[in-house]
Motif scaffolding. Sequence first.
Motif, PDB file in Angstrom:
ATOM      1  N   TRP A  77     -44.488 -61.521 -38.124  1.00 56.36           N
ATOM      2  CA  TRP A  77     -44.569 -61.326 -36.310  1.00 56.36           C
ATOM      3  C   TRP A  77     -45.432 -59.240 -36.205  1.00 56.36           C
ATOM      4  N   ARG A  78     -46.475 -59.290 -36.761  1.00 53.23           N
ATOM      5  CA  ARG A  78     -46.516 -58.074 -36.892  1.00 53.23           C
ATOM      6  C   ARG A  78     -48.265 -58.166 -38.046  1.00 53.23           C
ATOM      7  N   THR A  79     -49.088 -57.908 -37.844  1.00 49.63           N
ATOM      8  CA  THR A  79     -50.491 -57.294 -39.198  1.00 49.63           C
ATOM      9  C   THR A  79     -50.117 -56.034 -39.488  1.00 49.63           C
ATOM     10  N   THR A  80     -50.785 -55.714 -40.928  1.00 49.65           N
ATOM     11  CA  THR A  80     -50.789 -54.457 -40.814  1.00 49.65           C
ATOM     12  C   THR A  80     -52.159 -53.677 -40.724  1.00 49.65           C
ATOM     13  N   GLN A 116     -47.759 -58.413 -33.419  1.00 48.27           N
ATOM     14  CA  GLN A 116     -47.997 -56.713 -33.295  1.00 48.27           C
ATOM     15  C   GLN A 116     -48.958 -56.303 -34.258  1.00 48.27           C
ATOM     16  N   GLU A 117     -50.024 -56.248 -33.716  1.00 50.03           N
ATOM     17  CA  GLU A 117     -51.284 -55.918 -33.916  1.00 50.03           C
ATOM     18  C   GLU A 117     -51.391 -54.612 -34.643  1.00 50.03           C
ATOM     19  N   GLY A 118     -51.502 -54.036 -36.283  1.00 50.62           N
ATOM     20  CA  GLY A 118     -52.160 -52.910 -36.412  1.00 50.62           C
ATOM     21  C   GLY A 118     -50.519 -52.554 -36.615  1.00 50.62           C
ATOM     22  N   HIS A 119     -50.336 -50.900 -35.453  1.00 49.99           N
ATOM     23  CA  HIS A 119     -49.688 -49.719 -35.233  1.00 49.99           C
ATOM     24  C   HIS A 119     -49.297 -49.624 -33.710  1.00 49.99           C
ATOM     25  N   GLY A 120     -49.760 -50.897 -33.138  1.00 48.86           N
ATOM     26  CA  GLY A 120     -48.952 -51.303 -32.145  1.00 48.86           C
ATOM     27  C   GLY A 120     -49.335 -50.586 -30.639  1.00 48.86           C
ATOM     28  N   HIS A 121     -50.808 -50.216 -31.043  1.00 51.95           N
ATOM     29  CA  HIS A 121     -50.824 -48.684 -29.463  1.00 51.95           C
ATOM     30  C   HIS A 121     -52.245 -49.091 -29.483  1.00 51.95           C
TER      31      HIS A 121
END
Length: 107
Positions: free
Chosen positions: A49-52, A97-102
Amino acid sequence: MARDRTPAELVGAAPEQPPFEITFDGRPITTLPGRSVAAALWSAGVLAWRTTRRGGRPRGAFCGIGHCYDCLATINGRPNRRACLVPARPGDTITTQEGHGHAELAV
């Protein structure tokens, strides 16, 4: 002498309570009281549920105890929440969440 507690009591599980629904990327997921967001997603077959930030590689829970930060998710619009530590609540909305989320801060 301390009273022995069951595993369900230790994690705050409430098996006598009815299941409830959360959503993940718009998909409804039924879960049980006392589960973390990560456990709720796992039980529904969701492993990432997230990517780096670099490379967009998928991530989900790794350590399961809040130390590694691999399980970061956007929960109810708030990015960078550790899904293994956040209790699932009825109506929660979890998004990948993609990358850092911001992303909204990127220029």
